[in-house]
Design an enzyme around this catalytic site. Sequence first.
Site, PDB file in Angstrom:
ATOM      1  N   ARG A 130      50.441  -6.041 -51.638  1.00  0.00           N
ATOM      2  CA  ARG A 130      50.491  -5.010 -52.699  1.00  0.00           C
ATOM      3  C   ARG A 130      51.877  -4.354 -52.819  1.00  0.00           C
ATOM      4  NH1 ARG A 130      45.138  -3.733 -50.899  1.00  0.00           N
ATOM      5  NH2 ARG A 130      43.694  -4.802 -52.293  1.00  0.00           N
ATOM      6  N   LYS A 152      62.510  -5.935 -63.860  1.00  0.00           N
ATOM      7  CA  LYS A 152      61.563  -6.857 -64.513  1.00  0.00           C
ATOM      8  C   LYS A 152      61.447  -8.104 -63.643  1.00  0.00           C
ATOM      9  CE  LYS A 152      61.901  -5.637 -69.385  1.00  0.00           C
ATOM     10  NZ  LYS A 152      62.292  -6.085 -70.727  1.00  0.00           N
ATOM     11  N   GLU A 194      75.351 -12.341 -72.451  1.00  0.00           N
ATOM     12  CA  GLU A 194      74.680 -11.074 -72.096  1.00  0.00           C
ATOM     13  C   GLU A 194      75.714  -9.964 -71.880  1.00  0.00           C
ATOM     14  OE1 GLU A 194      71.402 -10.451 -72.045  1.00  0.00           O
ATOM     15  OE2 GLU A 194      70.385 -12.377 -71.782  1.00  0.00           O
ATOM     16  N   LYS A 235      73.307  -1.026 -68.581  1.00  0.00           N
ATOM     17  CA  LYS A 235      71.889  -1.337 -68.359  1.00  0.00           C
ATOM     18  C   LYS A 235      71.241  -0.263 -67.496  1.00  0.00           C
ATOM     19  CE  LYS A 235      68.399  -4.623 -67.351  1.00  0.00           C
ATOM     20  NZ  LYS A 235      67.957  -5.985 -67.259  1.00  0.00           N
ATOM     21  N   GLU A 245      60.179   0.323 -70.737  1.00  0.00           N
ATOM     22  CA  GLU A 245      60.380  -0.172 -72.102  1.00  0.00           C
ATOM     23  C   GLU A 245      59.366   0.371 -73.093  1.00  0.00           C
ATOM     24  OE1 GLU A 245      61.815  -4.269 -72.342  1.00  0.00           O
ATOM     25  OE2 GLU A 245      60.881  -4.435 -74.320  1.00  0.00           O
ATOM     26  N   ARG A 249      64.756   0.848 -74.108  1.00  0.00           N
ATOM     27  CA  ARG A 249      65.044  -0.362 -73.321  1.00  0.00           C
ATOM     28  C   ARG A 249      64.926  -1.614 -74.190  1.00  0.00           C
ATOM     29  NH1 ARG A 249      63.500  -1.975 -67.058  1.00  0.00           N
ATOM     30  NH2 ARG A 249      64.420  -4.032 -67.179  1.00  0.00           N
ATOM     31  N   ASN A 253      66.959  -6.192 -75.739  1.00  0.00           N
ATOM     32  CA  ASN A 253      66.434  -7.458 -76.256  1.00  0.00           C
ATOM     33  C   ASN A 253      67.188  -7.930 -77.491  1.00  0.00           C
ATOM     34  OD1 ASN A 253      64.435  -7.554 -74.263  1.00  0.00           O
ATOM     35  ND2 ASN A 253      63.095  -6.219 -75.465  1.00  0.00           N
ATOM     36  N   HIS A 256      67.152 -11.533 -78.568  1.00  0.00           N
ATOM     37  CA  HIS A 256      66.140 -12.235 -77.781  1.00  0.00           C
ATOM     38  C   HIS A 256      64.923 -12.678 -78.594  1.00  0.00           C
ATOM     39  CE1 HIS A 256      68.629 -10.879 -74.510  1.00  0.00           C
ATOM     40  NE2 HIS A 256      67.847 -11.413 -73.606  1.00  0.00           N
ATOM     41  N   HIS A 260      64.429 -16.339 -77.881  1.00  0.00           N
ATOM     42  CA  HIS A 260      63.261 -16.886 -77.184  1.00  0.00           C
ATOM     43  C   HIS A 260      62.573 -17.961 -78.018  1.00  0.00           C
ATOM     44  CE1 HIS A 260      62.508 -13.422 -74.090  1.00  0.00           C
ATOM     45  NE2 HIS A 260      63.418 -14.271 -73.690  1.00  0.00           N
ATOM     46  N   HIS A 274      69.311 -19.967 -71.679  1.00  0.00           N
ATOM     47  CA  HIS A 274      68.863 -18.666 -72.185  1.00  0.00           C
ATOM     48  C   HIS A 274      70.000 -17.908 -72.894  1.00  0.00           C
ATOM     49  CE1 HIS A 274      66.845 -14.807 -72.421  1.00  0.00           C
ATOM     50  NE2 HIS A 274      67.870 -14.268 -71.777  1.00  0.00           N
TER      51      HIS A 274
HETATM   52  N1  GLY Z   1      66.495  -8.236 -69.963  1.00  0.00           N
HETATM   53  C1  GLY Z   1      66.058  -7.106 -70.653  1.00  0.00           C
HETATM   54  C2  GLY Z   1      65.560  -6.007 -69.785  1.00  0.00           C
HETATM   55  O1  GLY Z   1      65.739  -6.043 -68.585  1.00  0.00           O
HETATM   56  O2  GLY Z   1      64.977  -5.071 -70.282  1.00  0.00           O
END
Ligand code: GLY
Length: 382
Positions: A130, A152, A194, A235, A245, A249, A253, A256, A260, A274
């Site tokens: 956990r 993430k 990026e 960031k 997010e 946040r 993207n 993206h 994507h 990517h």
């Molecule tokens: N890669 C986008 C984020 O970490 O929110």
Amino acid sequence: MTAPLKHSDPITVDVALGDRAYDIVIGRDVLPSLGGRVAALRPGARTAIVTDRNVAKHWLEKTEASLAEAGIATSRVIVEEGEGSKTYAGLEQVSEALIAAKIERNDLVIALGGGVVGDLAGFAAAILRRGVDFVQVPTSLLAQVDSSVGGKTGINSPKGKNLLGAFHQPVLVVADTAVLDTLSPRQFRAGYAEVAKYGVLGDEAFFAWLETNHADIFAGGAAREHAIATSCRAKAAIVARDERETGERALLNLGHTFGHALEAATGFSDRLFHGEGVSVGMVLAAELSAQLGMIAEQDAMRVRRHLAEVGLPTHLQDIAGFSQEGLADADALMALMAQDKKVKRGRLTFILLGAVGGAVIAPDVEPSLVRDFLQAKLERRA
Ligand code: GLY
């Protein structure tokens, strides 16, 4: 900034998340300091290093030596290189190996690798007993400026990318910029998309600096550390304000939603990395913004010019096998975008530009408009 930068002491960027705050340490040759940093952070902890076959070849022994020197016990978990490991099977392999290595609640998982390893090892750490703490040691430019920061973690479902995961912040990120010297030029360039993204989305002055200094970043000069630190600061600030997010946040993207869909249309294969998808996606977002009158045509051209200058793909037609089924088809791309996590009750959210350096969240873009826009782009002569 015009005078050339000099390599300096490591730069530390703080991710201000209260009792889960952590440091990102950025510098040339900081990997040997990992053991000392881990020992100071978690005295007595045992560690398991999760990495992939290719990264292991270059950096595993050096990482283990640093931990051993600090008196830290460590074991290794090596997965296959590539997106194929970010699966249920990859998660099972890593989780079972961590259990077999007897990694307990007070121990640490160390993710040594690019985005795939970081996401996979981070997710395994999030669910092991956990939740076990983990350290990110990103070895790709993309991971150093994006995926290793912000918590993430996750794996892909056969139905889509990153559909299973958890927010699980690392307790430390150690980004050695010298490690990037072993990346292929194509991989480095993909990560650079990026870096440029941070300028395009929120910092025009940084974008202008990149336009002038990109060669030194690629050559491994001190501009590389500056670019990575600036990206991480941008960031970290956004993540500190909106960890989960629920709002801004989403600006990260930028590029993206299109990107994507293009990755999916190319089967998440080597046809399109990517970052390359993000590059094409970012140009499409800029051009859509120009079409909507949000920025001038020259602004969109400026974004494209810089990305093209460093050798990134900027047109749909730049993607390998462009005319193959699924890619040169606006309806198929729209269907792929509808799978995106950013879709809310069927409505497409795009990150668009109000300026170079001023991205905005556009939560309800009319799908037929996007379809016609894409169709026009697909009809552009290669
Ligand atoms: N890669 C986008 C984020 O970490 O929110």
